[in-house]
Design an enzyme around this catalytic site. Structure first.
Site, PDB file in Angstrom:
ATOM      1  N   ILE A  69     -40.418 100.386  57.200  1.00 33.94           N
ATOM      2  CA  ILE A  69     -40.746 101.616  57.912  1.00 33.94           C
ATOM      3  C   ILE A  69     -40.888 102.663  56.813  1.00 33.94           C
ATOM      4  O   ILE A  69     -39.911 103.038  56.173  1.00 33.94           O
ATOM      5  CB  ILE A  69     -39.642 102.003  58.914  1.00 33.94           C
ATOM      6  CG1 ILE A  69     -39.518 100.932  59.975  1.00 33.94           C
ATOM      7  CG2 ILE A  69     -39.947 103.368  59.523  1.00 33.94           C
ATOM      8  CD1 ILE A  69     -38.341 101.112  60.893  1.00 33.94           C
ATOM      9  N   SER A  70     -42.106 103.057  56.569  1.00 37.14           N
ATOM     10  CA  SER A  70     -42.386 104.029  55.503  1.00 37.14           C
ATOM     11  C   SER A  70     -43.203 105.164  56.110  1.00 37.14           C
ATOM     12  O   SER A  70     -44.427 105.134  56.098  1.00 37.14           O
ATOM     13  CB  SER A  70     -43.118 103.360  54.342  1.00 37.14           C
ATOM     14  OG  SER A  70     -44.220 102.609  54.800  1.00 37.14           O
ATOM     15  N   PRO A  71     -42.524 106.171  56.639  1.00 35.21           N
ATOM     16  CA  PRO A  71     -43.203 107.196  57.414  1.00 35.21           C
ATOM     17  C   PRO A  71     -44.075 108.165  56.617  1.00 35.21           C
ATOM     18  O   PRO A  71     -44.897 108.851  57.200  1.00 35.21           O
ATOM     19  CB  PRO A  71     -42.066 107.946  58.089  1.00 35.21           C
ATOM     20  CG  PRO A  71     -40.875 107.693  57.265  1.00 35.21           C
ATOM     21  CD  PRO A  71     -41.071 106.343  56.647  1.00 35.21           C
ATOM     22  N   TYR A  72     -43.914 108.199  55.304  1.00 42.15           N
ATOM     23  CA  TYR A  72     -44.649 109.206  54.532  1.00 42.15           C
ATOM     24  C   TYR A  72     -45.739 108.577  53.674  1.00 42.15           C
ATOM     25  O   TYR A  72     -45.509 107.600  52.961  1.00 42.15           O
ATOM     26  CB  TYR A  72     -43.687 110.017  53.668  1.00 42.15           C
ATOM     27  CG  TYR A  72     -42.661 110.733  54.503  1.00 42.15           C
ATOM     28  CD1 TYR A  72     -43.035 111.777  55.331  1.00 42.15           C
ATOM     29  CD2 TYR A  72     -41.337 110.319  54.516  1.00 42.15           C
ATOM     30  CE1 TYR A  72     -42.105 112.428  56.128  1.00 42.15           C
ATOM     31  CE2 TYR A  72     -40.403 110.964  55.308  1.00 42.15           C
ATOM     32  CZ  TYR A  72     -40.792 112.006  56.117  1.00 42.15           C
ATOM     33  OH  TYR A  72     -39.869 112.633  56.915  1.00 42.15           O
ATOM     34  N   ARG A 111     -45.972 105.421  50.571  1.00 46.72           N
ATOM     35  CA  ARG A 111     -46.889 104.278  50.618  1.00 46.72           C
ATOM     36  C   ARG A 111     -47.851 104.310  49.437  1.00 46.72           C
ATOM     37  O   ARG A 111     -48.170 103.267  48.859  1.00 46.72           O
ATOM     38  CB  ARG A 111     -47.637 104.244  51.950  1.00 46.72           C
ATOM     39  CG  ARG A 111     -46.713 104.020  53.144  1.00 46.72           C
ATOM     40  CD  ARG A 111     -47.468 103.764  54.419  1.00 46.72           C
ATOM     41  NE  ARG A 111     -48.345 104.833  54.845  1.00 46.72           N
ATOM     42  CZ  ARG A 111     -47.982 105.846  55.623  1.00 46.72           C
ATOM     43  NH1 ARG A 111     -46.733 105.933  56.069  1.00 46.72           N
ATOM     44  NH2 ARG A 111     -48.855 106.766  55.983  1.00 46.72           N
TER      45      ARG A 111
END
Length: 90
Positions: free
Chosen positions: A27-30, A34
């Site tokens: 889970i890499s929201p930014y 990424r």
């Protein structure tokens, strides 16, 4: 999460350099995190593929085996990605 993405990117790079195909579910929201993972691989001349799966919130709430979304709804968890914390879609 930022540090976790950084660590996974570096370890994945090591495995890829050794010839392994690496699949990492994060889970890499930014977008910046990424992009960092992408650059780690591209700077080492390694391929990088980002896969984005966009499921409706109602579906992931139904499939939640840990009950995290129920805890969010009850106010027990704050800043949950995709609910009350941001997610920068690719």
């Amino acid at each position: 999460r930022k540090e976790n993405v950084r660590r996974v990117a570096e370890v994945a790079k090591l495995f890829a350099e050794a010839g392994a195909i690496v699949i990492a579910g994060l889970i890499s929201p930014y977008q910046s995190d990424r992009q960092y993972a992408r650059e780690v691989h591209l700077n080492a001349s390694l391929p990088f593929l980002e896969v984005f799966i966009d499921a409706p919130l109602a579906v992931v709430q139904r499939r939640d085996p840990k009950g995290l979304y129920a805890k969010v709804a009850a106010g027990k968890i704050k800043n949950f990605t995709g609910v009350d914390a941001p997610y920068e879609a690719p």
